[in-house]
Enzyme design. Structure first.
Site, PDB file in Angstrom:
ATOM      1  N   TYR A 146      18.557 -10.659  -0.348  1.00  0.00           N
ATOM      2  CA  TYR A 146      17.806 -10.932   1.232  1.00  0.00           C
ATOM      3  C   TYR A 146      16.666 -11.711   1.057  1.00  0.00           C
ATOM      4  O   TYR A 146      15.512 -12.384   0.260  1.00  0.00           O
ATOM      5  CB  TYR A 146      17.082 -10.792   2.122  1.00  0.00           C
ATOM      6  CG  TYR A 146      16.464  -8.774   1.335  1.00  0.00           C
ATOM      7  CD1 TYR A 146      15.143  -9.708   1.956  1.00  0.00           C
ATOM      8  CD2 TYR A 146      16.656  -8.177   0.990  1.00  0.00           C
ATOM      9  CE1 TYR A 146      14.208  -8.504   2.116  1.00  0.00           C
ATOM     10  CE2 TYR A 146      15.678  -7.581   0.224  1.00  0.00           C
ATOM     11  CZ  TYR A 146      14.016  -7.317   0.659  1.00  0.00           C
ATOM     12  OH  TYR A 146      13.347  -6.666   0.706  1.00  0.00           O
ATOM     13  N   GLY A 196       1.041  -1.384  -0.144  1.00  0.00           N
ATOM     14  CA  GLY A 196       0.277   0.127   0.256  1.00  0.00           C
ATOM     15  C   GLY A 196       0.801   1.907   0.324  1.00  0.00           C
ATOM     16  O   GLY A 196       0.506   2.399   0.064  1.00  0.00           O
ATOM     17  N   GLU A 205      11.274  -3.462  -9.000  1.00  0.00           N
ATOM     18  CA  GLU A 205      11.814  -2.453  -7.701  1.00  0.00           C
ATOM     19  C   GLU A 205      11.956  -1.063  -8.862  1.00  0.00           C
ATOM     20  O   GLU A 205      12.786  -0.905  -9.611  1.00  0.00           O
ATOM     21  CB  GLU A 205      12.498  -3.066  -6.692  1.00  0.00           C
ATOM     22  CG  GLU A 205      12.677  -3.702  -5.672  1.00  0.00           C
ATOM     23  CD  GLU A 205      11.469  -3.390  -4.494  1.00  0.00           C
ATOM     24  OE1 GLU A 205      11.517  -2.258  -5.313  1.00  0.00           O
ATOM     25  OE2 GLU A 205      10.957  -4.863  -4.680  1.00  0.00           O
ATOM     26  N   HIS A 234       7.277  -2.376  -7.641  1.00  0.00           N
ATOM     27  CA  HIS A 234       7.484  -2.497  -6.317  1.00  0.00           C
ATOM     28  C   HIS A 234       8.493  -0.958  -5.923  1.00  0.00           C
ATOM     29  O   HIS A 234       8.727  -0.274  -7.554  1.00  0.00           O
ATOM     30  CB  HIS A 234       8.001  -3.782  -5.502  1.00  0.00           C
ATOM     31  CG  HIS A 234       7.680  -4.533  -5.303  1.00  0.00           C
ATOM     32  ND1 HIS A 234       6.710  -4.758  -4.347  1.00  0.00           N
ATOM     33  CD2 HIS A 234       6.622  -5.624  -6.271  1.00  0.00           C
ATOM     34  CE1 HIS A 234       6.222  -5.960  -4.166  1.00  0.00           C
ATOM     35  NE2 HIS A 234       6.142  -5.986  -5.404  1.00  0.00           N
ATOM     36  N   ASN A 288       2.334  -9.628  -0.306  1.00  0.00           N
ATOM     37  CA  ASN A 288       3.383 -10.564  -0.792  1.00  0.00           C
ATOM     38  C   ASN A 288       4.614 -10.784   0.059  1.00  0.00           C
ATOM     39  O   ASN A 288       5.765 -11.455  -0.148  1.00  0.00           O
ATOM     40  CB  ASN A 288       4.849  -9.167  -1.361  1.00  0.00           C
ATOM     41  CG  ASN A 288       5.740  -9.664  -2.617  1.00  0.00           C
ATOM     42  OD1 ASN A 288       5.326 -10.714  -3.549  1.00  0.00           O
ATOM     43  ND2 ASN A 288       6.525  -9.458  -2.680  1.00  0.00           N
TER      44      ASN A 288
END
Length: 492
Positions: free
Chosen positions: A284, A124, A306, A224, A184
């Site tokens: 990660y 969000g 991203e 994202h 996610n």
């Protein structure tokens, strides 16, 4: 307690450890991996944006509200109705419709073409994707008769755009949905079956899962914010360590990620990520992510993109971000028909389409053809030679070697039934062709036992006579529509 049980309990305890939010990390999701072991065995965490400022009214200025976004989607559907349709895949926790725009020269129709989906606003507090996806839809509508790249996508791809997966989180100005769940981290995961309980899925997650199962997507990308990199599977590793954990199609995913990164204004120049791309687990590890689930359960090659270093930039920066990402988004969608292998799988007995599977030797992964047209679309890294095998129970498998260049290769298969299963296959194939429900079958029975029986008997005799004639001629394969980007057409 066995060693395996102890190990699982230890990892699960780590999953429940609280942590700060990160671009791919969760706020309070039990299925994220907030902490991991460093090279020396110590616990470290990744914090892409620590101490995030509260999202103020000034920060919201210039971004579309959920209502404004819905109006923009519906207005687009009316303005560009010749190449689009608008539909909903479900609702959020707070009953906000999850609207999708499909863009194609034949929207809503079954075609022997690949499908691609873009998903924005999974988190969000990462709203850039929802804005850029509306820009993308409008750009395609305005340019598909003027720009060759737009024409390629509209005519040869079914593009589906979901601007917001998490409208409730956007309205609440936070990462999670209305139940404060990181979407996610909400998908079934290959490494942690504790996350596989379907009844615990959020409505937004269930909507995506049903959508993927229905649409037969070839590839996908979710947008994202918080970093600048194209991320590819696997997102997690078996032992929860930070390490490169490759999926079977690692080379193909690296190719797809590079298509996006090198088309971007500056993503490929990253000093943190070589070439602007990264394996998720090496960056990660996370668990319950959407991209791994798409690849494992949906036959869909998904990237996590991203696209902005800042999660919630000022709205004045949106035009710049659109220009930085525009060509990347277009090239990624167009890559589905510009490379790889594409074709149909038919039965030699009648030429019926078969929902067979396609496997590349050396890659432990199968791509399934559609039930309706028997078409398949296999993304592969170019400039390689591959041995491709088409198979289906009851049919003899077929294989061939192809060299995939920078252009797509068309490769059709005609499968021959195994002799001992010929009668069984007639019934199987009829099940794929006939979509009549129980009521229709009753009507058919009544028709056959009524006054039309004599006519039907004569018709059967006529069909049988044609069949005898047909056996004397060689079966001719019906050539399927070839995409203009295909370099050559092969039939096996």
């Amino acid at each position: 307690m066995e060693l395996g049980s102890l190990r699982f309990a230890f990892v699960f305890a780590l999953l429940l450890w609280p942590s700060s939010a990160a671009a791919r990390g969760g706020d309070r999701s039990p299925f994220s991996l907030p902490r991991r072991m460093d090279e020396d065995g110590g616990m470290i965490s990744r914090h892409l944006l620590e101490n995030l400022p509260q999202i103020t009214d000034d920060m919201l200025s210039g971004y579309m509200s959920n209502f404004e976004l819905e109006m923009a989607i519906k207005e687009f559907g009316q303005r560009c109705s010749n190449i689009s349709r608008v539909y909903s895949i479900g609702k959020s926790v707070n009953s906000v419709p999850l609207w999708v725009i499909e863009i194609s020269d034949k929207p809503g129709e079954d075609e022997a073409e690949p499908s691609f989906k873009f998903i924005g606003n999974v988190h969000g507090d990462e709203p850039v994707g929802r804005e850029l996806l509306i820009h993308l839809a409008n750009w395609l509508c305005d340019n598909y008769m003027k720009d060759s790249l737009a024409m390629t996508i509209v005519k040869n791809v079914h593009l589906h755009i979901l601007p917001t997966m998490n409208p409730d989180g956007f309205a609440l100005r936070r990462r999670g949905n209305a139940n404060n769940v990181d979407l996610n981290r909400d998908f079934p995961d290959q490494f942690y079956p504790v996350n596989d309980m379907l009844e615990l899925r959020q409505p937004e997650t269930r909507a995506i899962m049903s959508w993927v199962k229905e649409q037969h997507f070839t590839a996908s990308a979710s947008l994202h914010g918080g970093a600048l990199v194209a991320n590819y599977p696997w997102d997690g590793s078996e032992d929860a360590r930070k390490e490169y954990y490759a999926c079977p199609d690692d080379r193909t995913f690296r190719y797809m990620a590079s298509v996006y990164s090198h088309s971007h204004y500056n993503m490929s120049l990253s000093k943190e990520f070589e070439g602007g791309i990264t394996n998720g687990a090496l960056w990660y590890p996370i668990y319950g992510g959407m991209q791994d689930w798409n690849y494992i359960h949906g036959g869909c090659f998904e990237l996590t993109l991203e696209i902005s270093d800042v999660k919630w930039p000022k709205s004045t920066e949106l035009p710049i971000l659109w220009e930085y990402n525009r060509l990347s988004m277009l090239n990624l969608a167009a890559s589905l028909v510009k490379t790889g292998i594409h074709g149909r799988i038919l039965s030699s007995k009648g030429g019926h389409p078969l929902p067979a599977s396609v496997k590349v030797e050396g890659i432990d992964y199968r791509v399934n053809a559609t039930r309706t047209l028997g078409d398949y679309h296999r993304i592969l890294a170019p400039m390689e030679r591959y041995e491709v095998v088409a198979s289906m129970p009851g049919f003899q498998s077929k294989s061939t070697r192809v060299f995939v260049e920078d252009e797509a290769t068309s490769l059709d298969f005609v499968l021959v039934p195994e002799e001992e299963n010929s009668q069984k296959l007639d019934k199987i194939i009829s099940n794929y062709i006939c979509r009549c429900d129980g009521k229709d079958k009753l009507v058919l029975v009544e028709f056959l036992t009524g006054t039309h029986f004599e006519i039907y008997l004569i018709f059967i005799i006529f069909i049988f006579f044609l069949y005898l004639l047909k056996r004397k001629t060689k079966f001719k394969f019906l050539k399927h529509r070839q995409l203009p980007t295909h370099k050559r057409h092969n039939v096996v």
